[in-house]
Design an enzyme around this catalytic site. Structure first.
Site, PDB file in Angstrom:
ATOM      1  N   HIS A 256      17.426   6.820  57.151  1.00 11.57           N
ATOM      2  CA  HIS A 256      16.549   5.630  57.094  1.00 11.57           C
ATOM      3  C   HIS A 256      16.876   4.607  58.195  1.00 11.57           C
ATOM      4  CE1 HIS A 256      15.130   7.339  53.401  1.00 11.57           C
ATOM      5  NE2 HIS A 256      16.249   7.087  52.751  1.00 11.57           N
ATOM      6  N   ASP A 307      13.015  13.824  52.043  1.00 14.59           N
ATOM      7  CA  ASP A 307      13.746  12.935  51.137  1.00 14.59           C
ATOM      8  C   ASP A 307      13.402  13.150  49.661  1.00 14.59           C
ATOM      9  OD1 ASP A 307      15.289  10.935  50.088  1.00 14.59           O
ATOM     10  OD2 ASP A 307      14.357   9.281  51.152  1.00 14.59           O
TER      11      ASP A 307
HETATM   12  C1  NGQ Z   1      18.853   9.034  46.393  1.00 21.17           C
HETATM   13  N1  NGQ Z   1      17.058   7.662  47.182  1.00 21.17           N
HETATM   14  O1  NGQ Z   1      19.994   9.335  46.740  1.00 21.17           O
HETATM   15  O2  NGQ Z   1      18.108   9.841  45.867  1.00 21.17           O
HETATM   16  C2  NGQ Z   1      18.398   7.614  46.647  1.00 21.17           C
HETATM   17  C3  NGQ Z   1      18.453   6.773  45.431  1.00 21.17           C
HETATM   18  C4  NGQ Z   1      20.627   5.887  44.570  1.00 21.17           C
HETATM   19  C5  NGQ Z   1      16.745   6.908  48.227  1.00 21.17           C
HETATM   20  N2  NGQ Z   1      17.657   6.167  48.751  1.00 21.17           N
HETATM   21  C6  NGQ Z   1      19.671   7.007  44.581  1.00 21.17           C
HETATM   22  N3  NGQ Z   1      15.535   6.955  48.731  1.00 21.17           N
HETATM   23  O3  NGQ Z   1      20.481   4.900  45.271  1.00 21.17           O
HETATM   24  O4  NGQ Z   1      21.568   6.023  43.780  1.00 21.17           O
HETATM   25 ZN    ZN Z   2      17.895  10.239  50.281  1.00 23.40          ZN
END
Ligand code: NGQ
Ligand code: ZN
Length: 440
Positions: A256, A307
């Protein structure tokens, strides 16, 4: 070029007529289309495919990344190795049919829902490896260190317990998985984010012998909330902090990096690290827009990722990478350059080289004609009618939503033919069964 077993092959800069590398491997298969090296999906969480489309309903007056994350966590608690295998295989089939031939799996669903290790402790990672092997997609497995619930070091919430590792148990997992590396399986390291990995743990991992080789991935500066929390905790913005406290170089992939100031953008571009951009997820989660033109102008390297898997389509990622900038700057062809005026072809080339670097496939980012993963676009499709070489990728990326991909061949194994993965039905059947139990 419609000679038997001949192809127009794109080598990263131009199209050349070549003999098909798969000729003879599958009996009567004849390729005579537009062939390209397959793309790397540089950032994905396979299990999240199961909730694609299920978080698009208003949950409160202020839906956000953080409320989406609660929905995602609720789903995450329902996985076991068998369900993960089923959902990952479905995701990988869809990736191969869309043009990704390799995936970097950012894997943090390590333990059972209560936080107890499975026997063996790699059971969930094994499910991902099996799904990749079965479907034929190349895999850079990135076991992920996840320790704390925020910059203040707060403990993990109940839903996060299955993500938890200590530095020691994490390194043991990496070591066990490294012993299984083969062609098509690379084991790297992921640090979930600066909010989930305290500075002392980050240093301990980087100082360990296991971090001496292979790619290192980290989520960074995706949400302004994360930037504010990092500033409050450290006095620095996340990307600046990382550049000052970690040896960020060509082995690193920052996922990101949405919110950077001009100085961070310049420094990161010059570090040789790759930024994995995930435009469909970043749009879906309301993250913000990456400063693409400034980053590219400084020589920055990019890759694309699906993602959250809300969409599995390199076409959509590359198109929205450009469209976000067009909408913001009210101008066109912002990803093009003087040397490469075709926006689609330039974006594809950048994502190809950056993706291979992020996956640990070739750190020096050279695009090879004889790539071991080849995809073929359907030269007979109306969308490509009359298109000359430089226009093919532009047309694929900007002009169509029809699946143009006819074939995908990875390490001489034909995986997709006539647009369909050879195991599509069997994989989908298991996926449907898994979904029934995930949602009951
Ligand atoms: C993830 N998703 O690792 O899936 C994360 C959220 C978190 C994004 N950053 C999970 N888009 O922050 O614990
Ligand atoms: Zn991710």
């Amino acid at each position: 070029m419609h000679t038997l077993n001949m192809l127009n092959v794109w080598d990263g800069a131009q199209w050349r007529a070549r003999q098909c590398p798969c000729a003879g491997s599958e009996g009567d298969t004849t390729w005579h289309g537009w062939a390209l090296p397959g793309l790397v999906n540089a950032h994905a969480h396979a299990f999240q495919r199961a909730m694609a489309g299920l978080a698009e309903r208003r949950a409160g007056a202020e839906d956000s990344f953080w409320s989406w994350r609660e929905t995602m966590y609720a789903l995450a608690t329902r996985f076991d190795p068998e369900r993960l295998h089923a959902v990952a295989a479905q995701s990988y089939v869809e990736m191969l049919e869309a043009g990704y031939t390799h995936v970097c799996e950012f894997h943090y669903l390590h333990h059972d829902p209560g936080g107890r290790p499975y026997a063996p402790a790699s059971a969930m990672a094994d499910a991902l490896i099996d799904a990749a092997r079965e479907t034929g997609i190349g895999l850079t497995l990135l076991p992920t260190l996840y320790i704390s619930g925020g910059f203040d070091g707060r403990p993990l919430a109940a839903h996060q317990r299955r993500f938890a590792h200590t530095v020691e148990s994490f390194l043991a997992l990496i070591e066990a998985l490294r012993a299984r590396e083969t062609t098509g399986l690379i084991v790297g390291i992921a640090l979930h984010s600066l909010r989930a990995v305290p500075a002392s743990a980050l240093r301990a991992v980087l100082d360990s012998g296991l971090a001496a080789r292979g790619p290192i991935h980290i989520h960074v500066a995706e949400q302004t909330g994360e930037v504010d929390a990092c500033l409050a905790a450290t006095g620095q913005r996340p990307v600046a902090w990382l550049l000052d406290h970690a040896p960020v170089d060509a082995r690193w992939c920052l996922v990101h990096a949405t919110h950077m100031d001009a100085d961070e953008t310049r420094r990161l571009a010059r570090s040789s690290a790759v930024v994995a951009l995930c435009p469909s997820t970043e749009a879906n989660l309301g993250d913000g827009l990456f400063a693409l033109p400034a980053f590219l102008a400084e020589g920055g390297r990019i890759a694309i990722g699906s993602d959250s898997n809300v969409s599995i389509s390199p076409v959509e990622e590359l198109r929205w990478l450009e469209y976000g900038q067009r909408l913001l700057h009210r101008a066109r062809n912002l990803a093009s350059s003087a040397q490469q005026p075709h926006s689609g072809e330039r974006l594809f080339g950048l994502a190809l080289a950056g993706g291979r670097q992020a996956a640990g496939l070739d750190i020096d980012t050279e695009v090879r004609v004889d790539a071991d993963a080849v995809i073929e676009l359907d030269a007979t499709h109306a969308l490509l009618a009359g298109r000359r070489s430089g226009e093919v990728l532009d047309s694929w990326i900007f002009a169509g939503n029809a699946p143009l991909l006819r074939a995908a061949c990875v390490r001489s194994r034909m995986l997709v033919r006539d647009g369909r993965h050879l195991q599509r039905e069997a994989v989908a059947r298991r996926y449907r069964q898994a979904l029934a139990t995930l949602r009951d």
